[in-house]
Design a protein around this motif. Structure first.
Motif, PDB file in Angstrom:
ATOM      1  N   ARG A  80      15.288  82.995 -27.491  1.00  6.90           N
ATOM      2  CA  ARG A  80      15.984  82.864 -26.205  1.00  6.90           C
ATOM      3  C   ARG A  80      15.211  83.594 -25.100  1.00  6.90           C
ATOM      4  NH1 ARG A  80      21.648  81.553 -26.408  1.00  6.90           N
ATOM      5  NH2 ARG A  80      22.384  81.258 -28.554  1.00  6.90           N
ATOM      6  N   ASP A  81      14.712  84.768 -25.431  1.00 11.18           N
ATOM      7  CA  ASP A  81      13.939  85.527 -24.453  1.00 11.18           C
ATOM      8  C   ASP A  81      12.638  84.810 -24.103  1.00 11.18           C
ATOM      9  OD1 ASP A  81      15.853  87.510 -24.395  1.00 11.18           O
ATOM     10  OD2 ASP A  81      14.836  88.766 -25.887  1.00 11.18           O
ATOM     11  N   ILE A  82      11.971  84.283 -25.127  1.00  6.61           N
ATOM     12  CA  ILE A  82      10.710  83.586 -24.891  1.00  6.61           C
ATOM     13  C   ILE A  82      10.919  82.340 -24.046  1.00  6.61           C
ATOM     14  CG2 ILE A  82       8.883  82.235 -26.017  1.00  6.61           C
ATOM     15  CD1 ILE A  82       8.963  84.256 -28.305  1.00  6.61           C
ATOM     16  N   THR A  83      11.974  81.594 -24.351  1.00  9.05           N
ATOM     17  CA  THR A  83      12.195  80.345 -23.622  1.00  9.05           C
ATOM     18  C   THR A  83      12.486  80.594 -22.147  1.00  9.05           C
ATOM     19  OG1 THR A  83      13.127  78.144 -24.029  1.00  9.05           O
ATOM     20  CG2 THR A  83      14.708  79.941 -23.766  1.00  9.05           C
ATOM     21  N   SER A  84      13.065  81.763 -21.840  1.00  4.22           N
ATOM     22  CA  SER A  84      13.360  82.079 -20.442  1.00  4.22           C
ATOM     23  C   SER A  84      12.087  82.263 -19.622  1.00  4.22           C
ATOM     24  CB  SER A  84      14.222  83.345 -20.349  1.00  4.22           C
ATOM     25  OG  SER A  84      13.506  84.476 -20.780  1.00  4.22           O
ATOM     26  N   LEU A  85      10.961  82.556 -20.293  1.00  2.00           N
ATOM     27  CA  LEU A  85       9.697  82.716 -19.575  1.00  2.00           C
ATOM     28  C   LEU A  85       9.225  81.406 -18.954  1.00  2.00           C
ATOM     29  CD1 LEU A  85       7.756  84.990 -22.105  1.00  2.00           C
ATOM     30  CD2 LEU A  85       8.908  85.683 -19.996  1.00  2.00           C
ATOM     31  N   GLY A  86       9.725  80.287 -19.472  1.00  2.00           N
ATOM     32  CA  GLY A  86       9.338  78.991 -18.918  1.00  2.00           C
ATOM     33  C   GLY A  86      10.347  78.432 -17.946  1.00  2.00           C
ATOM     34  N   SER A  87      11.369  79.208 -17.592  1.00  2.00           N
ATOM     35  CA  SER A  87      12.380  78.743 -16.649  1.00  2.00           C
ATOM     36  C   SER A  87      11.798  78.682 -15.243  1.00  2.00           C
ATOM     37  CB  SER A  87      13.590  79.674 -16.666  1.00  2.00           C
ATOM     38  OG  SER A  87      13.246  80.941 -16.141  1.00  2.00           O
ATOM     39  N   PHE A  88      12.441  77.903 -14.399  1.00  2.00           N
ATOM     40  CA  PHE A  88      11.964  77.743 -13.025  1.00  2.00           C
ATOM     41  C   PHE A  88      11.946  79.085 -12.299  1.00  2.00           C
ATOM     42  CE2 PHE A  88      12.668  76.921  -8.502  1.00  2.00           C
ATOM     43  CZ  PHE A  88      11.588  76.083  -8.230  1.00  2.00           C
ATOM     44  N   THR A  89      12.967  79.912 -12.542  1.00  2.00           N
ATOM     45  CA  THR A  89      13.048  81.215 -11.876  1.00  2.00           C
ATOM     46  C   THR A  89      11.884  82.107 -12.253  1.00  2.00           C
ATOM     47  OG1 THR A  89      15.463  81.096 -11.812  1.00  2.00           O
ATOM     48  CG2 THR A  89      14.461  83.270 -11.540  1.00  2.00           C
ATOM     49  N   LEU A  90      11.620  82.238 -13.567  1.00  2.00           N
ATOM     50  CA  LEU A  90      10.528  83.102 -14.022  1.00  2.00           C
ATOM     51  C   LEU A  90       9.177  82.557 -13.611  1.00  2.00           C
ATOM     52  CD1 LEU A  90      10.613  85.779 -15.683  1.00  2.00           C
ATOM     53  CD2 LEU A  90      12.782  84.542 -15.567  1.00  2.00           C
ATOM     54  N   VAL A  91       9.022  81.233 -13.694  1.00  2.00           N
ATOM     55  CA  VAL A  91       7.753  80.626 -13.282  1.00  2.00           C
ATOM     56  C   VAL A  91       7.490  80.904 -11.804  1.00  2.00           C
ATOM     57  CG1 VAL A  91       6.698  78.389 -12.785  1.00  2.00           C
ATOM     58  CG2 VAL A  91       7.593  78.850 -15.061  1.00  2.00           C
ATOM     59  N   THR A  92       8.542  80.817 -10.996  1.00  2.00           N
ATOM     60  CA  THR A  92       8.394  81.087  -9.567  1.00  2.00           C
ATOM     61  C   THR A  92       7.997  82.534  -9.318  1.00  2.00           C
ATOM     62  OG1 THR A  92      10.037  79.396  -9.015  1.00  2.00           O
ATOM     63  CG2 THR A  92       9.569  81.057  -7.341  1.00  2.00           C
ATOM     64  N   LEU A  93       8.651  83.459 -10.019  1.00  2.00           N
ATOM     65  CA  LEU A  93       8.344  84.876  -9.832  1.00  2.00           C
ATOM     66  C   LEU A  93       6.912  85.203 -10.258  1.00  2.00           C
ATOM     67  CD1 LEU A  93      11.675  86.538 -11.057  1.00  2.00           C
ATOM     68  CD2 LEU A  93      10.829  86.361  -8.705  1.00  2.00           C
ATOM     69  N   VAL A  94       6.494  84.651 -11.402  1.00  2.00           N
ATOM     70  CA  VAL A  94       5.126  84.882 -11.872  1.00  2.00           C
ATOM     71  C   VAL A  94       4.113  84.313 -10.883  1.00  2.00           C
ATOM     72  CG1 VAL A  94       3.448  84.256 -13.655  1.00  2.00           C
ATOM     73  CG2 VAL A  94       5.729  85.026 -14.311  1.00  2.00           C
TER      74      VAL A  94
END
Length: 247
Positions: A80-94
């Motif tokens: 679950r934690d890993i999959t959140s790294l590919g979310s739109f929010t995390l991708v935008t922040l990165v």
């Protein structure tokens, strides 16, 4: 028999020849990724991947309880934690973090290129989802909430677009060879883990993820080639490939 040493000029010519081959190899890789994506898309539309998709999804779940994924309880939390790294929010922040780094480093053109490259990848991902409109798998319980279409996997596509593009472009502006390899290795690892987590959590068919990796990688490699072309023409800041301590 004595070993003949290459002269500095011969070594230069050999290195130059290798550099000239890299773009052709990259173009061949893009063509291969697009061909695989096209093959997957055609087979998905014809329903020919159902057996493979279903078998792999079932293999990752407890046969007696489809809502229970294989492995210890902590593994589900990790996924679950890993999959959140590919979310739109995390991708935008990165992406914003990388763009900010390039701006601070004085590489404004590179920062703009990263913004356009990643935004274009996001648009491509969403457009493909609307074109294919494949339903999400209902074979096993979803372990995270999903609302969009299934093919190609948005997380797999966006992670490939974002992390591979950033990895390639940031590696391009590094001076040390080890830094380049490290950035690319991290980008590839994150992309693979995020895509795998989508299948493990039951929200994507395996072919969704494979297709997402292919189209995302093709986009990232294409952006990398374009960045090199623009750098050679002075449109994007050049890397410090011959800086002190390079190796």
């Amino acid at each position: 028999m004595p070993v003949r040493k290459l002269s500095a000029f011969q070594a230069y010519l050999r290195a130059r020849s290798l550099q000239e081959l890299i773009p052709f190899a990259a173009l061949a890789l893009i063509a291969a990724m697009l061909a695989i994506f096209g093959m997957l898309a055609g087979e998905v539309l014809d329903g020919e991947t159902h057996t493979f998709d279903e078998a792999l999804l079932r293999a990752l779940r407890n046969p007696e309880e489809p809502a229970d994924p294989l492995g210890p309880a902590w593994l589900e939390h990790v996924m679950r934690d890993i999959t959140s790294l590919g979310s739109f929010t995390l991708v935008t922040l990165v992406s914003l973090g990388a763009i900010g780094y390039l701006l601070i480093d004085g590489k404004r053109a590179a920062a703009l290129f990263v913004l356009v490259a990643i935004a274009g990848g996001v648009v491509l991902s969403e457009a493909l989802k609307h074109v294919f409109a494949r339903p999400r798998p209902e074979l096993v319980a979803h372990l995270v909430d999903v609302q969009t279409a299934s093919f190609p996997s948005g997380h797999a596509t966006l992670s490939a677009v974002t992390f591979l593009t950033l990895g390639a472009l940031l590696a391009r502006v590094q001076s040390r060879y080890r830094q380049k390899v490290y950035l690319l290795a991290i980008a590839i690892l994150l992309t693979l883990l995020i895509g795998t987590s989508r299948v493990y959590l039951g929200v994507h068919w395996p072919t969704d993820v494979l297709a997402g990796w292919c189209i995302g990688a093709a986009w990232a490699i294409g952006c990398w080639l374009l960045a090199i072309w623009l750098q050679r023409r002075g449109r994007i800041e050049r890397s410090n490939e011959h800086g002190n301590g390079a190796g």
